[in-house]
Write an enzyme that holds these catalytic residues in place. Structure first.
Site, PDB file in Angstrom:
ATOM      1  N   GLN A 144      -3.132 -12.136   8.505  1.00  0.00           N
ATOM      2  CA  GLN A 144      -3.161 -12.002   7.286  1.00  0.00           C
ATOM      3  C   GLN A 144      -2.646 -12.978   6.062  1.00  0.00           C
ATOM      4  OE1 GLN A 144      -2.751  -7.897   5.296  1.00  0.00           O
ATOM      5  NE2 GLN A 144      -0.766  -8.641   4.553  1.00  0.00           N
ATOM      6  N   MET A 151       0.816  -1.265   0.066  1.00  0.00           N
ATOM      7  CA  MET A 151      -0.019   0.003  -0.123  1.00  0.00           C
ATOM      8  C   MET A 151       1.015   1.183   0.155  1.00  0.00           C
ATOM      9  SD  MET A 151      -3.695  -0.498   2.082  1.00  0.00           S
ATOM     10  CE  MET A 151      -2.841  -0.416   3.710  1.00  0.00           C
ATOM     11  N   GLY A 152       2.157   1.053  -0.444  1.00  0.00           N
ATOM     12  CA  GLY A 152       3.042   2.213  -0.323  1.00  0.00           C
ATOM     13  C   GLY A 152       3.646   2.714   0.845  1.00  0.00           C
ATOM     14  N   ALA A 153       4.172   3.972   1.017  1.00  0.00           N
ATOM     15  CA  ALA A 153       4.635   4.418   2.090  1.00  0.00           C
ATOM     16  C   ALA A 153       6.023   3.264   2.500  1.00  0.00           C
ATOM     17  CB  ALA A 153       4.012   4.570   3.298  1.00  0.00           C
ATOM     18  N   GLY A 164      11.491  -2.947   5.112  1.00  0.00           N
ATOM     19  CA  GLY A 164      10.685  -4.089   5.240  1.00  0.00           C
ATOM     20  C   GLY A 164      10.337  -4.398   3.839  1.00  0.00           C
ATOM     21  N   HIS A 165       9.707  -3.693   3.051  1.00  0.00           N
ATOM     22  CA  HIS A 165       9.411  -3.807   1.484  1.00  0.00           C
ATOM     23  C   HIS A 165      10.412  -4.113   0.652  1.00  0.00           C
ATOM     24  CE1 HIS A 165       5.974  -1.060   3.185  1.00  0.00           C
ATOM     25  NE2 HIS A 165       5.443  -1.896   2.839  1.00  0.00           N
ATOM     26  N   SER A 200       7.161  -0.620  10.236  1.00  0.00           N
ATOM     27  CA  SER A 200       5.540  -0.392   9.717  1.00  0.00           C
ATOM     28  C   SER A 200       5.406   1.216   9.103  1.00  0.00           C
ATOM     29  CB  SER A 200       4.613  -0.434  10.777  1.00  0.00           C
ATOM     30  OG  SER A 200       3.351  -0.114  10.443  1.00  0.00           O
ATOM     31  N   SER A 201       4.641   1.144   7.839  1.00  0.00           N
ATOM     32  CA  SER A 201       4.411   2.620   7.371  1.00  0.00           C
ATOM     33  C   SER A 201       3.772   3.420   8.450  1.00  0.00           C
ATOM     34  CB  SER A 201       3.485   2.331   6.236  1.00  0.00           C
ATOM     35  OG  SER A 201       4.142   1.627   5.495  1.00  0.00           O
ATOM     36  N   ARG A 202       3.243   2.904   9.622  1.00  0.00           N
ATOM     37  CA  ARG A 202       2.532   3.795  10.803  1.00  0.00           C
ATOM     38  C   ARG A 202       3.296   4.238  11.490  1.00  0.00           C
ATOM     39  NH1 ARG A 202      -3.196   2.557  10.140  1.00  0.00           N
ATOM     40  NH2 ARG A 202      -3.739   0.604   8.893  1.00  0.00           N
TER      41      ARG A 202
END
Length: 256
Positions: A142, A20-22, A26-27, A170-172
């Protein structure tokens, strides 16, 4: 790297990493792993509205398109797919149900979340038909649910990537204050030090800034509460700091 907006421009039998971007390290680790499975590495960026239980969280989700493109390119992505909503959700699309596993833990805290996740992943798989899809272990529930819809697609798992102090990437995390960021270290400390479920909860309770949603030992396959004879036990944790939801998990080893 090619940036495309139409699935028809993508290679078949690729290695696929949905995001989902950001994007962060990790990605990037998932993209690098994908290169071991195919010369064609497709990453998607699509902020899926169906998996957000409230509009405020959707609006606040970080968006960093220029950084995302640079990270994807540097990590070896060959095709960056930026679909629009009409491509993913055409008229007449069918919404998936996550079933009973989608109603506990993260699903209980975020009603409908996993229905949205499975729906979008099913749409991705149908459009792209990848050979392999890569997912991180950080979103463990998930991951287990996605396995149930991956017909003919190999699901490859990758370990959680962490900051130097152990906080799961995490993006958050960018929404945490400095104080909140320091407080969040308690999650990794609890996961690595706890020898029992009670100890896990005690360590988490030592940080007043953390509001714990759940902290349990579970059976990795069934998500049932772990028993003395459970062979593969995983600790799962979720909570809130600064209004930011943080989740993490860690295997507790095999038990004979």
């Amino acid at each position: 790297m090619k940036v495309v907006t139409d699935a028809r421009q993508l290679p078949s039998a690729c290695a696929f990493v949905p995001t989902m971007g950001a994007l962060h390290a990790g990605h990037a680790s998932l993209f690098s792993l994908a290169k071991k499975y195919s010369d064609d590495v497709v990453a998607s960026i699509f902020i899926n509205p169906l998996q957000f239980e409230n509009k405020e969280d959707l609006a606040q989700y970080p968006r960093t398109p220029d950084i995302d493109i640079a990270i994807a390119d540097a990590a070896g992505v060959t095709h960056l797919w930026l679909p629009n909503q009409a491509e993913i959700y055409p008229d007449g699309y069918v919404k998936k149900s996550a079933g009973p596993l989608g109603d506990i833990y993260e699903g209980k805290a975020r009603p409908g979340h996993f229905d949205g996740v499975l729906t979008v992943v099913h749409q991705f798989f149908s459009l792209l038909k990848p050979k392999v899809a890569i997912f991180g272990e950080k979103d463990f529930q998930q991951l287990q649910l996605i396995r149930t819809i991956a017909e003919g697609i190999e699901i490859v798992t990758a370990p959680t990537i962490r900051e130097l102090d152990g906080l799961a990437l995490s993006s958050r995390n960018v929404r945490l204050s400095d104080e909140g960021r320091n407080a969040a270290q308690v999650i990794y400390r609890a996961l690595t030090k706890a020898k029992s479920e009670n100890e896990l909860r005690e360590i988490l309770a030592s940080e007043s800034s953390l509001t714990v949603d759940y902290a349990d030992f579970i059976d990795e396959k069934t998500f049932a509460h772990a028993q003395s004879d459970t062979r593969k036990v995983r600790a799962i944790v979720a909570g809130w700091i600064n209004g930011v939801r943080l989740i993490d998990n860690m295997p507790m080893g095999n038990r004979a």
